[in-house]
Design a protein around this motif. Sequence first.
Motif, short mmCIF file in Angstrom:
data_model
loop_
_atom_site.label_atom_id
_atom_site.label_comp_id
_atom_site.label_asym_id
_atom_site.label_seq_id
_atom_site.Cartn_x
_atom_site.Cartn_y
_atom_site.Cartn_z
N GLY A 195 0.79 -1.22 0.00
CA GLY A 195 0.00 0.00 0.00
C GLY A 195 0.82 1.27 0.00
N LYS A 196 2.13 1.17 -0.14
CA LYS A 196 2.98 2.35 -0.14
C LYS A 196 3.88 2.33 -1.37
CE LYS A 196 3.16 2.71 4.92
NZ LYS A 196 4.07 2.76 6.10
N ASP A 203 6.43 0.43 12.50
CA ASP A 203 5.63 -0.10 11.39
C ASP A 203 6.14 0.38 10.03
OD1 ASP A 203 4.05 -1.44 13.20
OD2 ASP A 203 2.49 0.10 13.25
N ASP A 204 6.71 1.58 9.98
CA ASP A 204 7.20 2.10 8.70
C ASP A 204 8.38 1.30 8.16
OD1 ASP A 204 5.30 4.06 8.72
OD2 ASP A 204 6.61 5.63 9.53
N HIS A 205 9.01 0.52 9.00
CA HIS A 205 10.17 -0.26 8.56
C HIS A 205 9.77 -1.62 7.99
CE1 HIS A 205 12.21 2.28 11.86
NE2 HIS A 205 12.56 2.77 10.69
N ILE A 254 15.02 -9.48 1.28
CA ILE A 254 14.92 -9.82 2.69
C ILE A 254 13.65 -9.17 3.23
CG2 ILE A 254 16.02 -9.74 4.96
CD1 ILE A 254 18.69 -9.36 3.56
N THR A 255 12.78 -9.96 3.86
CA THR A 255 11.51 -9.45 4.38
C THR A 255 11.63 -9.17 5.88
OG1 THR A 255 10.28 -10.73 2.74
CG2 THR A 255 9.05 -9.94 4.66
N LEU A 256 11.14 -7.99 6.29
CA LEU A 256 11.15 -7.61 7.71
C LEU A 256 9.71 -7.47 8.20
CD1 LEU A 256 12.60 -6.69 10.29
CD2 LEU A 256 12.55 -4.36 9.38
N ASN A 257 9.36 -8.23 9.25
CA ASN A 257 8.06 -8.15 9.90
C ASN A 257 8.21 -7.58 11.30
OD1 ASN A 257 6.61 -9.11 7.74
ND2 ASN A 257 6.41 -11.19 8.52
N ILE A 258 7.26 -6.72 11.70
CA ILE A 258 7.26 -6.11 13.03
C ILE A 258 6.03 -6.60 13.78
CG2 ILE A 258 7.43 -3.98 14.35
CD1 ILE A 258 9.77 -4.46 12.47
#
Length: 217
Positions: free
Chosen positions: A71-72, A109-111, A129-133
């Motif tokens: 969405g960004k 969340d922006d990361h 590389i996927t980053l989940n928060i």
Amino acid sequence: MLTFPLVSTIPTLQLFIILLLVVSLNAHNKSWDRPICTEGIVSVPRGDPAVMTCNISNAFTDITIQLTAHGKEDRTIFNKKPQGNFSWSGWELHVQGGQAQLVIKDTQDDHTGIYLWQLHGCQRYYRNITLNISGSRTPAAGTEAGVNSYNTQPDGMSLTEPSNEDKVTDTRLFTPDPDPVKSSQLEAKPGTLVGVIIAVLGVTGIITFVCYRRRRS
């Protein structure tokens, strides 16, 4: 007129060609970067640090890192950064020799999203590389064992088990599949190897022709 034995010349010539090709291939293979990066998904609680790395066997020429989030619009975090230390809006990039490290000290969340690494050493490589928060911060050091920090109540009140809703990871996070085209894209430089093979074949043809003329004479 003197003649030369052709039987002993040809096996020696073939052995010389084989040895030359082996040496050329070994020298060419040493120039490959052989990248090794953080694999899969990196998951950390909100507010905790996150680290992603990519290493190659040669020194980096430059590195570009882009962030794709649901969405960004895609954002370029670092663009063609050479050796050194760089920081921007919460991201830190450390590049030294063939080692590169992306550090986020306070994840928010922006990361969240997919980080596309464009690695440039002797060749160019692309890695995702996927980053989940997640929603909770890791309990601080010294928190009494067996007590959940998000469930602590004032003295005299009982602790309640968190509901299933609290345990569910934020559904807004996503884990899209890495782009197979970019992940496998590789720009090698085979020109050197091709030139060596052509030169060897040319030398082989000349030697074979000379041996043939001498045998006929």
